[in-house]
Design an enzyme around this catalytic site. Structure first.
Site, PDB file in Angstrom:
ATOM      1  N   ASP A  29       2.258  -3.680   4.658  1.00  0.00           N
ATOM      2  CA  ASP A  29       3.402  -3.997   3.696  1.00  0.00           C
ATOM      3  C   ASP A  29       4.590  -3.885   4.140  1.00  0.00           C
ATOM      4  OD1 ASP A  29       2.846  -4.842   0.285  1.00  0.00           O
ATOM      5  OD2 ASP A  29       4.797  -4.165   1.051  1.00  0.00           O
ATOM      6  N   ASN A  85      -3.243  -7.694  -7.449  1.00  0.00           N
ATOM      7  CA  ASN A  85      -2.468  -8.061  -8.643  1.00  0.00           C
ATOM      8  C   ASN A  85      -2.730  -9.573  -8.754  1.00  0.00           C
ATOM      9  OD1 ASN A  85      -1.217  -5.489  -9.182  1.00  0.00           O
ATOM     10  ND2 ASN A  85      -0.019  -6.133  -7.429  1.00  0.00           N
ATOM     11  N   HIS A  98      -4.344 -11.305  -2.113  1.00  0.00           N
ATOM     12  CA  HIS A  98      -4.229 -10.141  -1.084  1.00  0.00           C
ATOM     13  C   HIS A  98      -4.593  -8.956  -1.535  1.00  0.00           C
ATOM     14  CE1 HIS A  98      -0.649 -11.043  -3.360  1.00  0.00           C
ATOM     15  NE2 HIS A  98      -0.282  -9.411  -3.170  1.00  0.00           N
TER      16      HIS A  98
END
Ligand code: AMP
Length: 112
Positions: A29, A85, A98
């Site tokens: 990330d 999310n 993801h």
């Protein structure tokens, strides 16, 4: 389609790659929330968890196999968290499915 994760999967935008095969890509990330924070995505576009169907769910099972392998390789003995999310209230900012993998610090109670 103007999707940043499709572009990363296609190699059009660089990433810090951890793992890749025909179906999935794992990369660090860009804004890590823990000492270990990487994302695992399907290469084909799925907008979010809400778009998982019987027709595309095999890649989700594969993603979890990859997560099990990568976390073992990274020797995350103290544990890790997998998060996806979905939608506005969850804070989804990239509309390409993801899975965040977070580790390297205590992840509770600040996160559910
Ligand atoms: P979410 O908010 O759940 O949609 O997560 C999207 C994640 O993608 C965030 O943690 C971002 O930091 C991460 N992200 C966005 N752009 C990139 C990029 N180019 N490379 C790596 N991670 C990214």
């Amino acid at each position: 389609m103007d999707c940043i994760f499709c572009k990363i999967a296609a190699g059009e935008i660089p990433c810090k790659k951890l793992y890749e095969d025909e179906q999935v890509l794992a990369f660090h990330d860009i804004d890590p929330k823990a000492p270990v924070h990487f994302l695992v995505i399907p290469k084909t576009h799925i907008g979010s968890a809400s778009e998982i169907t019987s027709g595309n769910s095999a890649v989700v099972a594969h993603i979890f196999e990859v997560i099990a392998k990568l976390t073992a390789q990274l020797d995350l003995k103290n544990g890790y968290r997998v998060v996806t999310n979905c939608g506005k209230d969850a804070g989804q900012s990239v509309e390409h499915l993801h899975f965040h993998v977070l580790a390297g610090r205590l992840l509770y109670p600040d996160m559910a």
